[in-house]
Design a protein around this motif. Structure first.
Motif, mmCIF file in Angstrom:
data_model
loop_
_atom_site.group_PDB
_atom_site.id
_atom_site.type_symbol
_atom_site.label_atom_id
_atom_site.label_comp_id
_atom_site.label_asym_id
_atom_site.label_seq_id
_atom_site.Cartn_x
_atom_site.Cartn_y
_atom_site.Cartn_z
ATOM 1 N N MET A 136 -32.431 0.453 14.746
ATOM 2 C CA MET A 136 -31.367 0.720 13.887
ATOM 3 C C MET A 136 -30.742 2.107 14.460
ATOM 4 S SD MET A 136 -30.382 -1.034 11.350
ATOM 5 C CE MET A 136 -29.962 0.171 10.026
ATOM 6 N N HIS B 278 -23.734 -1.338 19.317
ATOM 7 C CA HIS B 278 -23.169 -0.353 18.550
ATOM 8 C C HIS B 278 -21.783 0.121 19.008
ATOM 9 C CE1 HIS B 278 -27.353 -0.039 17.110
ATOM 10 N NE2 HIS B 278 -26.893 -0.825 16.222
ATOM 11 N N GLU C 123 -24.138 -8.274 13.724
ATOM 12 C CA GLU C 123 -25.253 -7.651 13.346
ATOM 13 C C GLU C 123 -25.147 -6.270 13.529
ATOM 14 O OE1 GLU C 123 -30.127 -7.887 14.142
ATOM 15 O OE2 GLU C 123 -28.900 -9.571 15.038
ATOM 16 N N GLU D 291 -25.648 -3.147 10.843
ATOM 17 C CA GLU D 291 -26.346 -1.770 11.039
ATOM 18 C C GLU D 291 -25.545 -0.377 10.802
ATOM 19 O OE1 GLU D 291 -29.889 -4.030 13.986
ATOM 20 O OE2 GLU D 291 -28.253 -2.806 14.809
ATOM 21 N N GLU E 177 -25.063 -0.079 7.370
ATOM 22 C CA GLU E 177 -26.344 0.129 6.508
ATOM 23 C C GLU E 177 -26.809 1.542 6.562
ATOM 24 O OE1 GLU E 177 -28.987 -2.933 7.787
ATOM 25 O OE2 GLU E 177 -28.121 -4.544 6.126
#
Length: 271
Positions: A1, A17, A36, A40, A43
């Protein structure tokens, strides 16, 4: 993460990312393969529901999207290969490091004036007690190194004394190298703890392309550092063959520091 250390303003981000942030910066839709990573970032609080980024990310995203200088550092060791380096923007400079086996890198802001210090730390440059050997320059072909590594891969021993004779014989057969260079190269391969390659790129002064400078270093533990001057960096895929010239030169930490300094342009580049 992904994560953010607000006390030091550093970030942990994976390539996926960065891909999402790049899409959002340029106003493009985030592709399905990055969904995804997109989730992330939300989140973790990096992105709001409307995909606006947290203000602290702005300098890093700007530097990544419009860099004026890029430093890539590939470090190879027993645990594998890691990608590290630095990104210099118009108003910011970040150094990033990756831990072996992890997909995320840590991006840490630094001053451009301390960039060489940061790069030296990334490659683990430090003083060594190693003294220049009888032959401080090894001049042969890549076939010699290839044969030595191939023989090491076939041997089932952790003993350098047991491996020295067969590895040396393989190098000699492949290249015709003789002592003292033969013995020195044999033990360099036996003591090799890792190697690193630095590549620095920035737009050239004429604005017609990119200037690229690089260097490669073998860290041979108690036998010190050896610069691979030939084949010279940067190396393009397929450029090196067994017949390519191999030139290794012993260098102490001070010399390597100077070589890193010389990779960086005298005047900070600008976009």
């Amino acid at each position: 993460m992904p994560s953010h250390d607000s006390a030091r303003d550093r970030f942990r981000l994976a390539q996926a990312h960065l891909g999402v942030l790049g899409c959002l910066y340029s106003g493009e839709a985030v592709p399905a393969e990055l969904r995804e990573a997109h989730l992330e970032l939300r989140e973790a609080g990096f992105l709001a529901d409307d995909d606006s980024a947290m203000p602290e990310l702005a300098p890093l995203v700007s530097a990544l999207a419009e860099p004026v200088m890029v430093v890539n550092i590939e470090v190879t060791g027993p645990e594998g290969i890691t990608g590290n380096g630095a990104i210099v923007g118009n108003d910011s400079c970040y150094v990033y490091e990756t831990w072996p086996g992890e997909i995320e890198s840590e991006y840490v802001p630094t001053d451009l004036s301390t960039l060489v210090w940061s790069l030296a730390r990334v490659v683990g440059l430090r003083e060594r007690d190693a003294k220049p050997p009888q032959a401080p320059v090894i001049h042969t072909t890549m076939a010699a190194m290839d044969a030595g590594f191939a023989e090491l891969g076939r041997l089932n021993t952790d003993s350098t004394s047991e491996a020295a004779e067969p590895v040396g014989a393989a190098i000699a057969e492949a290249s015709g190298l003789a002592d003292p260079e033969l013995t020195i190269l044999t033990h360099l391969l036996l003591q090799l703890t890792g190697n690193w390659r630095i590549t620095v790129a920035w737009p050239n002064a004429e604005g017609k392309g990119t200037d690229v400078h690089g260097m490669a270093v073998l860290d041979c533990g108690p036998l010190g550092y050896w610069v691979r001057e030939r084949p010279a960096e940067p190396i393009l895929p397929g450029q090196v063959t067994p017949d390519s010239e191999l030139r290794l030169v012993f260098a102490d930490a001070r010399e390597l520091w100077d070589r890193i300094v010389n990779l960086i342009p005298d005047e900070p580049p600008s976009s």
